[in-house]
Scaffold this active site. Sequence first.
Site, mmCIF file in Angstrom:
data_model
loop_
_atom_site.group_PDB
_atom_site.id
_atom_site.type_symbol
_atom_site.label_atom_id
_atom_site.label_comp_id
_atom_site.label_asym_id
_atom_site.label_seq_id
_atom_site.Cartn_x
_atom_site.Cartn_y
_atom_site.Cartn_z
ATOM 1 C CD GLU A 158 50.255 29.015 36.859
ATOM 2 O OE1 GLU A 158 50.748 30.078 37.272
ATOM 3 O OE2 GLU A 158 50.929 28.013 36.601
ATOM 4 C CB CYS A 202 47.959 36.767 36.656
ATOM 5 S SG CYS A 202 48.636 36.043 35.154
HETATM 6 P P1 NAP Z 1 38.140 33.555 40.607
HETATM 7 O O1 NAP Z 1 36.969 34.286 41.070
HETATM 8 O O2 NAP Z 1 38.967 32.829 41.598
HETATM 9 O O3 NAP Z 1 37.607 32.550 39.474
HETATM 10 C C1 NAP Z 1 38.472 31.730 38.748
HETATM 11 C C2 NAP Z 1 37.717 30.578 38.149
HETATM 12 O O4 NAP Z 1 37.267 29.715 39.187
HETATM 13 C C3 NAP Z 1 36.464 30.985 37.393
HETATM 14 O O5 NAP Z 1 36.338 30.181 36.242
HETATM 15 C C4 NAP Z 1 35.358 30.693 38.382
HETATM 16 O O6 NAP Z 1 34.123 30.444 37.765
HETATM 17 C C5 NAP Z 1 35.904 29.437 38.992
HETATM 18 N N1 NAP Z 1 35.271 29.094 40.256
HETATM 19 C C6 NAP Z 1 34.852 29.908 41.243
HETATM 20 N N2 NAP Z 1 34.327 29.187 42.258
HETATM 21 C C7 NAP Z 1 34.416 27.879 41.875
HETATM 22 C C8 NAP Z 1 34.013 26.646 42.486
HETATM 23 N N3 NAP Z 1 33.453 26.629 43.682
HETATM 24 N N4 NAP Z 1 34.244 25.501 41.801
HETATM 25 C C9 NAP Z 1 34.846 25.514 40.592
HETATM 26 N N5 NAP Z 1 35.217 26.663 39.957
HETATM 27 C C10 NAP Z 1 35.017 27.823 40.609
HETATM 28 O O7 NAP Z 1 39.171 34.469 39.810
HETATM 29 P P2 NAP Z 1 38.857 35.579 38.718
HETATM 30 O O8 NAP Z 1 38.171 36.692 39.427
HETATM 31 O O9 NAP Z 1 38.195 34.979 37.518
HETATM 32 O O10 NAP Z 1 40.312 35.997 38.264
HETATM 33 C C11 NAP Z 1 41.069 37.013 38.863
HETATM 34 C C12 NAP Z 1 42.192 36.452 39.665
HETATM 35 O O11 NAP Z 1 42.911 35.492 38.896
HETATM 36 C C13 NAP Z 1 43.212 37.491 40.072
HETATM 37 O O12 NAP Z 1 43.488 37.351 41.422
HETATM 38 C C14 NAP Z 1 44.444 37.152 39.224
HETATM 39 O O13 NAP Z 1 45.672 37.489 39.830
HETATM 40 C C15 NAP Z 1 44.315 35.705 39.040
HETATM 41 N N6 NAP Z 1 44.964 35.280 37.801
HETATM 42 C C16 NAP Z 1 46.088 34.529 37.890
HETATM 43 C C17 NAP Z 1 46.724 34.120 36.726
HETATM 44 C C18 NAP Z 1 47.961 33.281 36.778
HETATM 45 O O14 NAP Z 1 48.360 32.763 35.736
HETATM 46 N N7 NAP Z 1 48.585 33.112 37.915
HETATM 47 C C19 NAP Z 1 46.209 34.481 35.480
HETATM 48 C C20 NAP Z 1 45.062 35.248 35.442
HETATM 49 C C21 NAP Z 1 44.443 35.647 36.617
HETATM 50 P P3 NAP Z 1 32.969 31.564 37.686
HETATM 51 O O15 NAP Z 1 33.497 32.660 36.854
HETATM 52 O O16 NAP Z 1 31.843 30.833 37.049
HETATM 53 O O17 NAP Z 1 32.700 31.990 39.096
#
Ligand code: NAP
Length: 520
Positions: free
Chosen positions: A255, A294
């Site tokens: 997602e 999102c």
């Molecule tokens: P993100 O930076 O991609 O992080 C998402 C998750 O991935 C976090 O738990 C992060 O952990 C983890 N992560 C990062 N690097 C990783 C790795 N190398 N290995 C395993 N896990 C890793 O996203 P975000 O900034 O939290 O969220 C914002 C984005 O999410 C926006 O673009 C939004 O559109 C999208 N979003 C989509 C939905 C949907 O349902 N489609 C819902 C909500 C948000 P850490 O925090 O520890 O780095």
Amino acid sequence: MKLANYVAGKWLEGTGAGTPLVDPVLGTELARASTDGVDMRAALDYARTTGGPALRKLSYGERAALLGKIVEVLTANKDKYQATALANSGNTKIDAAIDIDGGIGTLFFYSRLGSKLGDKRALHDGAFDRLGKDEAFQSTHIAVPLQGAAIHINAFNFPSWGLWEKAAVALLAGVPVVAKPATATALLSYQMVKDVIDAGVLPAGALSLICGSARDLLDHVTGQDAIAFTGSADTAHLLRANKNVIASGARFNVEADSLNSSLLGPDATEGAPEFDLFVREVAREMTQKAGQKCTAIRRAFVPRALADKVAGALEARLAKTVVGNPRTESVTMGPVVSKSQQKAVLDAIRQLSAEAKTVIGGDAKPVDANAATGCFVAPTLLRCDDPASGKAVHAVEAFGPACTLMPYDSAEQAIALAAKGGGSLAASVFTSDDKFAADAALGLAASHGRVLIIDEKVGKSSTGHGIVMPMCVHGGPGRAGGGEELGGLRGLRFYHQRLAVQGRLDRLQAIATSAADVSL
Ligand code: NAP
């Protein structure tokens, strides 16, 4: 305070200094999170070997009852969670309710839905099909829970809903959960899981929690595991490319981010109910959770003749937004969650501004808060009059209180422009014209996961553009990740192995009778 990880049946603090979790209004540190020293392989093994068998021993009905117990525990502690959502995410009361009540409500929904599957331990999907001339030799499909772990990696914007909307489905399916909330806002997820574990309502190994970096977690997945990721497209690409994820064939649901749109129909006129409903919805989507949903509307399409009127109406509405410290009663929009998110949103707005002019925006002047220490972004409406040539307006996600208003010249063009998001989670259509409603729903279908169609008659009862309802599928094609979650019992599919069984019809019927009939 350091958030402990709950792995292999024990609470364990990571070593080292850890990553700070910060109050985005005051800039003060609330806690730290670290997974250094946590054995990720052992964490997954324990879930698979202790949690999995314990859950699979139960029927769907019994697992549904467990979800009901989680609901009771969380409901009893809601005030504490509300305070945490304010402190760690800068949520207003309404923002916090969307996250907290949204999570509890989804658990409740699945508890009710799952109870209908009764004492069964497998699913029967569809009819019986004859395979040749002999009527006695037929086939049918059954599905059984995977025997691995459900690995849930979540985004920062929904530390409660994101945790429980995934866990509810996996636990009902009989698959143990290893949840990894985003570090920046993990305090709420931690408190909720701690309360549930302390209450002793789940079998050992059914729910584990990782607070901090996932480190080598995905290097230990197996073909029976199911990874459900929510977050940015960039991280999704990185994780999808993990060698072990590819080699193991573990399921991977994504997602990701999305340039969702809302369309005001060509039939609209100023002051028509659909016009007013559209303006209210766009403004609400921009400001609710400071635009950090999102599903939030990032692109608003309107008939060209109405563009000035809509811009004026939105500007007037957004000007009433009171940005600031959500501890102050009059504040209607809080900050984004961190300084890095604030910078990312402002950078994205700058990129969009190369193709669009600002209707309303500029520096945030927060009430009862310091603009320098807080992570505030002013509600920002941009306008791009040439959306057919625009590129950034269909590609750059400003994950904050920002939206681009764009005029269209024909009904066909409106639908084509909405599809330029490259695959989106949600679109909404505001129209009193039934034909346009149907054309838009079908025209947007291939590029969207959900379409909301609004007119005067359902304007009041609508659950809203950005709210994900557990009975509807959530996810979107292409850029949105290509995933699918929820959707009532459809959500169980991801955590089950579906197989065809071929044989004598009466044997197949006996097998089917021992399973619950569902359509996956
Ligand atoms: P993100 O930076 O991609 O992080 C998402 C998750 O991935 C976090 O738990 C992060 O952990 C983890 N992560 C990062 N690097 C990783 C790795 N190398 N290995 C395993 N896990 C890793 O996203 P975000 O900034 O939290 O969220 C914002 C984005 O999410 C926006 O673009 C939004 O559109 C999208 N979003 C989509 C939905 C949907 O349902 N489609 C819902 C909500 C948000 P850490 O925090 O520890 O780095």
